[in-house]
Design an enzyme around this catalytic site. Structure first.
Site, PDB file in Angstrom:
ATOM      1  N   GLY A  37       0.867  -1.182   0.000  1.00  0.00           N
ATOM      2  CA  GLY A  37       0.000   0.000   0.000  1.00  0.00           C
ATOM      3  C   GLY A  37       0.903   1.231   0.000  1.00  0.00           C
ATOM      4  N   ALA A  38       0.653   2.148  -0.953  1.00  0.00           N
ATOM      5  CA  ALA A  38       1.600   3.246  -1.180  1.00  0.00           C
ATOM      6  C   ALA A  38       1.986   4.033   0.088  1.00  0.00           C
ATOM      7  CB  ALA A  38       1.048   4.164  -2.261  1.00  0.00           C
ATOM      8  N   ARG A  79      10.061  -1.233  -4.782  1.00  0.00           N
ATOM      9  CA  ARG A  79       8.806  -1.115  -5.528  1.00  0.00           C
ATOM     10  C   ARG A  79       8.801   0.247  -6.227  1.00  0.00           C
ATOM     11  NH1 ARG A  79       3.510  -3.351  -3.137  1.00  0.00           N
ATOM     12  NH2 ARG A  79       3.275  -3.776  -5.362  1.00  0.00           N
ATOM     13  N   GLN A  84      -5.731  -8.740  -2.593  1.00  0.00           N
ATOM     14  CA  GLN A  84      -5.776  -7.737  -1.522  1.00  0.00           C
ATOM     15  C   GLN A  84      -7.206  -7.374  -1.135  1.00  0.00           C
ATOM     16  OE1 GLN A  84      -3.782  -7.665  -4.162  1.00  0.00           O
ATOM     17  NE2 GLN A  84      -1.886  -6.528  -3.811  1.00  0.00           N
ATOM     18  N   ASP A 104      -1.262   4.967  -6.436  1.00  0.00           N
ATOM     19  CA  ASP A 104       0.153   4.784  -6.082  1.00  0.00           C
ATOM     20  C   ASP A 104       1.002   5.946  -6.560  1.00  0.00           C
ATOM     21  OD1 ASP A 104      -1.006   1.939  -6.009  1.00  0.00           O
ATOM     22  OD2 ASP A 104       0.933   1.838  -4.971  1.00  0.00           O
ATOM     23  N   ASN A 164      -2.591   2.867 -10.312  1.00  0.00           N
ATOM     24  CA  ASN A 164      -3.139   2.145  -9.151  1.00  0.00           C
ATOM     25  C   ASN A 164      -3.175   0.662  -9.505  1.00  0.00           C
ATOM     26  OD1 ASN A 164      -4.256   2.241  -6.448  1.00  0.00           O
ATOM     27  ND2 ASN A 164      -6.190   1.609  -7.362  1.00  0.00           N
ATOM     28  N   LYS A 165      -3.565  -0.134  -8.548  1.00  0.00           N
ATOM     29  CA  LYS A 165      -3.578  -1.599  -8.693  1.00  0.00           C
ATOM     30  C   LYS A 165      -4.163  -2.031 -10.037  1.00  0.00           C
ATOM     31  CE  LYS A 165      -2.152  -4.074  -6.625  1.00  0.00           C
ATOM     32  NZ  LYS A 165      -0.804  -4.598  -7.008  1.00  0.00           N
TER      33      LYS A 165
HETATM   34  O1  MRU Z   1       0.561  -3.823  -4.724  1.00  0.00           O
HETATM   35  P1  MRU Z   1      -0.095  -3.121  -3.562  1.00  0.00           P
HETATM   36  O2  MRU Z   1      -0.958  -4.014  -2.747  1.00  0.00           O
HETATM   37  O3  MRU Z   1       0.907  -2.365  -2.743  1.00  0.00           O
HETATM   38  O4  MRU Z   1      -1.041  -2.067  -4.276  1.00  0.00           O
HETATM   39  C1  MRU Z   1      -1.820  -1.217  -3.501  1.00  0.00           C
HETATM   40  C2  MRU Z   1      -2.671  -0.296  -4.296  1.00  0.00           C
HETATM   41  O5  MRU Z   1      -2.668  -0.297  -5.496  1.00  0.00           O
HETATM   42  C3  MRU Z   1      -3.450   0.712  -3.527  1.00  0.00           C
HETATM   43  O6  MRU Z   1      -4.639   1.027  -4.177  1.00  0.00           O
HETATM   44  C4  MRU Z   1      -2.597   1.993  -3.395  1.00  0.00           C
HETATM   45  O7  MRU Z   1      -1.318   1.688  -2.939  1.00  0.00           O
HETATM   46  C5  MRU Z   1      -3.208   2.971  -2.491  1.00  0.00           C
HETATM   47  S1  MRU Z   1      -3.162   2.418  -0.824  1.00  0.00           S
HETATM   48  C6  MRU Z   1      -3.871   3.586   0.152  1.00  0.00           C
END
Ligand code: MRU
Length: 344
Positions: free
Chosen positions: A46-47, A88, A193, A234, A244-245
């Protein structure tokens, strides 16, 4: 739910998200390298939370060194920062937190003050993120009608931030204000997730939700079951394009096609004015085994962890400093200049 904390004996404790929802196990360490691994392996993700973890990791790294002069300490910190930065590449919060921590260390006059300052700064980054999430929740909920149904993707809750969450903070605030009827949660393949983490958070709090496979989103939107889509980000480029994801772009296009507002919720630390557009955002490609593990068959697999949603699909960007509307080139700059209104 506290996803990460600095323990009084100078160690960091975090919940291992790869084990959820079945096991609630914690990693406790004084070695910053364990946090490098935890970020790479997505024990912590999560960012905003990646940024907070990186700041704590630098605080740990500073304590490990026997450096007696400031230059030596700074050189070791920069090495640790590079290891962390490489974990990342998409979430800009990581680089943002590292730069902020390094600046503080650079401003210290001697190694001990740098060590103290890094711990204070990491705690501050953490506390500010929690406050930002609460403000994001309130700002986002103000956009929603009564008896609303939302759809969210991935996990953007306490497990992705310092606490409370961004898009999930909006869900929480809407629930607290009595505005939320139900939230649809997409599973979020390949690492689930949504199904593992968002469902776990919502279940603990008794917020009504319905889990759906990622490919059901179009049908839910077309049948009019969703009043707004709210996701995290992100990295938000200067023109409002956002990473984003993986699967977010699909949701945004489907929301637009069905006349449903598509909101992105993120702290201003996710806005990257140095990235002009979505085409300039580095997209992390992860191990194909994450995709193929389910079928247990060796095939090739594409596994981009994120996608880019062009800003034309984004109805508004919700931050702690307020809500940005198109055209984003201007509205994001204005938000970055703002101080978050104090909560009261
Ligand atoms: O790969 P992840 O689980 O780190 O990806 C997370 C996301 O894409 C979230 O939507 C993003 O980080 C925002 S978290 C507040």
């Amino acid at each position: 739910m506290i996803p990460i904390e600095w323990l009084p004996d100078g160690r960091v404790r975090l919940i291992d998200q790869t084990k959820l929802p079945h096991d609630e196990t914690y990693l406790e360490t004084s070695d910053y390298r364990d946090l490098v691994t935890a970020i790479s392996q997505m024990k912590v993700r999560g960012a905003p939370l990646i940024g907070i973890t990186a700041a704590y990791a630098l605080a740990l790294a500073s304590r490990e060194t026997s450096a007696t002069d400031r230059d030596e300490l700074m050189s070791r910190l920069r090495t640790a920062a590079e290891e962390l930065r490489a974990t990342r590449p998409t979430a800009v919060n990581l680089a943002w937190a590292l730069e902020r921590a390094l600046r503080v260390a650079e401003g210290a006059t001697d190694p001990q003050s740098a060590i103290d300052a890094l711990e204070t700064e990491a705690r501050r980054i953490h506390e500010e993120d929690v406050a930002a999430c609460h403000a994001i929740g309130a700002n986002g909920a103000s956009l929603l009608d009564a008896e609303t149904t939302l759809l969210t993707h991935c996990n953007t809750g306490s497990l992705a931030t310092g606490g409370y969450g961004t898009a999930l903070g909006v869900v929480r605030a809407a629930w607290e204000q009595g505005k939320l009827e139900r939230v649809y949660v997409t599973e979020t393949r390949p690492l689930l997730q949504g199904a593992r983490l968002t469902a776990w958070e919502l279940q603990r709090e008794g917020i009504p939700f319905t889990l759906a496979v990622d490919s059901a989103a179009g049908s839910l939107l077309r049948r009019g079951l969703v009043r707004a889509v709210v996701v995290g980000a992100d990295r938000i480029a200067a023109n409002g394009d956002l990473a984003n994801k993986i699967g977010t772009y699909t949701l945004a296009v489907l929301a637009g096609e069905n006349g449903v507002p598509f909101y992105a919720a993120a702290p201003t630390s996710t806005i990257d004015p140095n990235t002009p557009s979505g085409d300039d955002i580095p997209i992390e490609e992860r191990d194909p085994a994450e995709v193929t593990a389910l079928v247990g068959m060796g095939t090739t697999a594409a596994n981009p962890a994120f996608d880019v949603t062009p800003s034309r699909y984004v109805s508004a960007i919700i931050t702690e400093n307020g809500v940005a509307s198109p055209p984003y080139k201007e509205s994001l700059v204005a938000l970055l200049r703002e101080e978050a209104p104090s909560r009261g």
